[in-house]
Write a protein that holds these residues in place. Sequence first.
Motif, PDB file in Angstrom:
ATOM      1  N   THR A  82      99.515 118.020  57.593  1.00 32.06           N
ATOM      2  CA  THR A  82     100.324 117.872  56.563  1.00 32.06           C
ATOM      3  C   THR A  82      99.423 118.194  55.398  1.00 32.06           C
ATOM      4  N   THR A  83     100.109 118.645  54.213  1.00 36.36           N
ATOM      5  CA  THR A  83      99.129 118.827  53.040  1.00 36.36           C
ATOM      6  C   THR A  83      98.468 117.635  52.514  1.00 36.36           C
ATOM      7  N   GLU A  84      98.943 116.440  52.879  1.00 33.08           N
ATOM      8  CA  GLU A  84      97.962 115.151  52.414  1.00 33.08           C
ATOM      9  C   GLU A  84      96.810 115.364  53.307  1.00 33.08           C
ATOM     10  N   THR A  85      96.931 115.711  54.801  1.00 32.25           N
ATOM     11  CA  THR A  85      95.758 115.572  55.408  1.00 32.25           C
ATOM     12  C   THR A  85      94.569 116.692  55.146  1.00 32.25           C
ATOM     13  N   VAL A  86      95.212 117.797  54.861  1.00 36.08           N
ATOM     14  CA  VAL A  86      94.268 119.201  54.548  1.00 36.08           C
ATOM     15  C   VAL A  86      93.751 118.689  53.263  1.00 36.08           C
ATOM     16  N   ASP A  87      94.286 118.118  52.073  1.00 34.56           N
ATOM     17  CA  ASP A  87      93.694 117.546  50.840  1.00 34.56           C
ATOM     18  C   ASP A  87      92.409 116.854  51.170  1.00 34.56           C
ATOM     19  N   LYS A  88      92.538 116.217  52.277  1.00 28.90           N
ATOM     20  CA  LYS A  88      91.462 115.276  52.460  1.00 28.90           C
ATOM     21  C   LYS A  88      90.244 115.802  53.005  1.00 28.90           C
TER      22      LYS A  88
END
Length: 451
Positions: A82-88
């Motif tokens: 997910t975009t949220e995971t990639v952002d981390k």
Amino acid sequence: EIPLRLVGSEMCIRDRVYRDQMFLNTKLQSREKPIKVAFIGCGKFVSMFLAQYNQLQKITIDTIVDINIDNAKKNCLKSGLTTETVDKINFVTSLDEAIDRDVEVFIEATGNPIIGTVHAVKIIKNKRHIILVNVEADVTCGKYLADLAKENNVICSMAYGDQPSLIMEQIEWAQLNGFSVVCAGKGTKYHPDFEYSTPDTVWGHYGLSKERAEIESGMNPKMFNSFLCGDKSAIEMCAVSNASNLKCPSNGLTFPPVGVYDIAKKLIPKVEGGLIDYEGQVEVISSIDLNQKDIPNDLRWGVYIVIKAQNQYVKNCFKDYGMVTDLSGSYSAIWRPYHYIGLELAQSIYAIALDQKATGQTINYNADVAAYAKKDLKIGDRLDGEGGFCARGKLITSKKSKDEKILPLGLTDGAIVKKDINKDQSIRLDDVELSLPEDVVKARQYQYDLI
């Protein structure tokens, strides 16, 4: 159950024995802190791991090192993150920007043996564990890296999911249980005509269009050409030889077309009616015959070993339990039909973090992959490495490599030709101008000095 009468150190010892016998998945449940990992390179292999990432327990991707961050992020998203995971995730372009982070296991997946060796040395000297998806670095400088890791009390491991690690798993099973390993290897689709394939011609052999392969699936033409032309087979069997102490064939891999039910009949010594030179060697079998026709029951994507019964009782057991054997009943084979590449890389991460064990590692310097001219080479030509246009790889002994001063395939990328070399001629170290990092020069000399 541990008897209550055990107290103090005696109970601790008994408890440790019990815990050491648990499977990795059971051990994982008692792990509290996350296993932080960092990837160097974010290509096809790593993308396959990423596709499993959402289902994995207690592994956290801390960092991805890649020269093209935008492309690395796209691969993450394509793989299901997910975009949220990639952002981390911490995305950087240099290992130097990640080496001081709180990372337990680094995964080197650039596929470049020279850069990979430099990365591995830095990681090991910083006392971090490393998984070499980069088998090219392993076969070029692996003995040096393995010994350096031991000196620094860290683990330098093969990547589970790649065929060398899976072959080593089978070899270890056989040896632990008292079997003699007669032959070990893998299957592939090979034909002598493929040896001269280039990145421009590769996709036709796979039945794929350039768009389907490179755009839709992100497949690297040089890497996949290496699978086809025999370079990767030589590299992977070199890795197995150096990890297992099995011999190289006397004149390189022969790629006989053999189906799984004939492995025990044919992958035995010539003196016993088989095809191999020695008892205890590596070999790759082809899924097609010399007419390029598919053979029945091929092992194109799998791995195998051949084992030998040491007495008549064991031979009787082979027969009693329906095991596939040769006509004498002495030789049997086990095989795994597929390898799942990056989809099963987590096995290596868990083995290191939970068991402090490698899933295969170099212990010898038995073999090298020699560079041979794929075409007539002229003064000033720049070689382009594994799977390229200029050179092909052949499995040879390390002694031959040293004695004849043969250029390893892993050192060809960027080498400048100093004298004309005929097609199919071996390329010598003196034939090319090399500009190698100090770590690579030191590693190669260390390994030559072992012979």
